[in-house]
Structures are given as C-alpha cells and as structure tokens.
Motif scaffolding. Structure first.
Motif, PDB file in Angstrom:
ATOM      1  N   ARG A  19       0.850  -1.234  -0.062  1.00  0.00           N
ATOM      2  CA  ARG A  19       0.082   0.084  -0.122  1.00  0.00           C
ATOM      3  C   ARG A  19       0.831   1.287   0.024  1.00  0.00           C
ATOM      4  O   ARG A  19       0.394   1.994  -0.755  1.00  0.00           O
ATOM      5  N   ASP A  20       1.900   1.128   0.737  1.00  0.00           N
ATOM      6  CA  ASP A  20       2.701   2.472   0.916  1.00  0.00           C
ATOM      7  C   ASP A  20       3.942   2.528   0.365  1.00  0.00           C
ATOM      8  O   ASP A  20       4.569   3.659   0.198  1.00  0.00           O
ATOM      9  N   GLY A  21       4.474   1.504  -0.476  1.00  0.00           N
ATOM     10  CA  GLY A  21       5.604   1.309  -1.041  1.00  0.00           C
ATOM     11  C   GLY A  21       5.704   1.823  -2.431  1.00  0.00           C
ATOM     12  O   GLY A  21       6.766   2.204  -3.185  1.00  0.00           O
ATOM     13  N   GLY A  22       4.535   2.212  -3.094  1.00  0.00           N
ATOM     14  CA  GLY A  22       4.584   2.845  -4.387  1.00  0.00           C
ATOM     15  C   GLY A  22       5.116   1.695  -5.533  1.00  0.00           C
ATOM     16  O   GLY A  22       5.445   2.086  -6.754  1.00  0.00           O
ATOM     17  N   TYR A  23       4.725   0.430  -5.173  1.00  0.00           N
ATOM     18  CA  TYR A  23       5.147  -0.770  -6.329  1.00  0.00           C
ATOM     19  C   TYR A  23       4.089  -0.801  -7.228  1.00  0.00           C
ATOM     20  O   TYR A  23       3.003  -0.562  -6.989  1.00  0.00           O
ATOM     21  N   GLU A  24       4.594  -1.249  -8.366  1.00  0.00           N
ATOM     22  CA  GLU A  24       3.716  -1.586  -9.456  1.00  0.00           C
ATOM     23  C   GLU A  24       2.951  -2.924  -9.369  1.00  0.00           C
ATOM     24  O   GLU A  24       1.645  -3.050  -9.978  1.00  0.00           O
ATOM     25  N   SER A  25       3.614  -3.660  -8.551  1.00  0.00           N
ATOM     26  CA  SER A  25       3.097  -5.158  -8.493  1.00  0.00           C
ATOM     27  C   SER A  25       3.571  -5.947  -7.447  1.00  0.00           C
ATOM     28  O   SER A  25       4.439  -5.420  -6.865  1.00  0.00           O
ATOM     29  N   LEU A  26       3.092  -7.040  -6.993  1.00  0.00           N
ATOM     30  CA  LEU A  26       3.727  -7.762  -6.146  1.00  0.00           C
ATOM     31  C   LEU A  26       5.035  -8.220  -6.434  1.00  0.00           C
ATOM     32  O   LEU A  26       5.873  -8.212  -5.849  1.00  0.00           O
ATOM     33  N   SER A  27       5.263  -8.674  -7.795  1.00  0.00           N
ATOM     34  CA  SER A  27       6.678  -9.231  -8.199  1.00  0.00           C
ATOM     35  C   SER A  27       7.339  -7.738  -8.036  1.00  0.00           C
ATOM     36  O   SER A  27       8.811  -8.073  -7.395  1.00  0.00           O
ATOM     37  N   ASP A  28       7.201  -6.813  -8.320  1.00  0.00           N
ATOM     38  CA  ASP A  28       7.963  -5.505  -8.169  1.00  0.00           C
ATOM     39  C   ASP A  28       8.377  -5.319  -6.704  1.00  0.00           C
ATOM     40  O   ASP A  28       9.610  -4.937  -6.137  1.00  0.00           O
ATOM     41  N   ALA A  29       7.307  -5.546  -5.722  1.00  0.00           N
ATOM     42  CA  ALA A  29       7.531  -5.238  -4.300  1.00  0.00           C
ATOM     43  C   ALA A  29       8.550  -6.482  -3.767  1.00  0.00           C
ATOM     44  O   ALA A  29       9.616  -5.908  -2.995  1.00  0.00           O
ATOM     45  N   CYS A  30       8.470  -7.691  -4.271  1.00  0.00           N
ATOM     46  CA  CYS A  30       9.207  -8.697  -3.770  1.00  0.00           C
ATOM     47  C   CYS A  30      10.769  -8.578  -4.413  1.00  0.00           C
ATOM     48  O   CYS A  30      11.690  -9.042  -3.516  1.00  0.00           O
ATOM     49  N   LEU A  31      10.754  -8.164  -5.512  1.00  0.00           N
ATOM     50  CA  LEU A  31      12.254  -8.082  -5.987  1.00  0.00           C
ATOM     51  C   LEU A  31      12.933  -6.772  -5.317  1.00  0.00           C
ATOM     52  O   LEU A  31      14.140  -6.892  -4.838  1.00  0.00           O
TER      53      LEU A  31
END
Length: 59
Positions: A19-31
């Motif tokens: 929610r707060d990280g500004g990620y495009e997707s779950l994959s982006d966040a995990c990376l």
C-alpha cells in the motif's frame, strides 16, 4: 528482508508495504524487498490468504 513467522503479522507487513511502497505489482515489491515471491505466496496461502492483483493486497 527477514519475514515474520506469524502469518497474521506477515500479511499485515506485506499489505502495508504494498500500500505505502509505491510498487507496481507484488513481483516489483518482492524484487525490491529481496523476498522470494513464490515462497511468500505459498506461506500466506497456507495460512488462508490469497493475493488480489486488482487491489494489490492479500486477504
């Protein structure tokens, strides 16, 4: 990133990051967070949580 062992704390942490990280997707966040996406999804799935890509959160 070291993940909490308690699935309720883990889902709260991951949903907050998504929610707060500004990620495009779950994959982006995990990376970005150096998390194995398949392992994360498996652990949360085993605890009864499913990922919803439309809302970008586990429920």
């Amino acid at each position: 990133m070291t993940l909490p062992s308690d699935p309720n704390i883990l889902v709260s942490l991951i949903n907050m990051k998504l929610r707060d990280g500004g990620y495009e997707s779950l994959s982006d966040a995990c990376l970005s967070l150096d998390i194995d996406e398949q392992q994360l999804v498996k652990r949360l799935s085993e605890a009864g949580f499913e990922y919803n890509a439309a809302t970008m959160q586990f429920r």
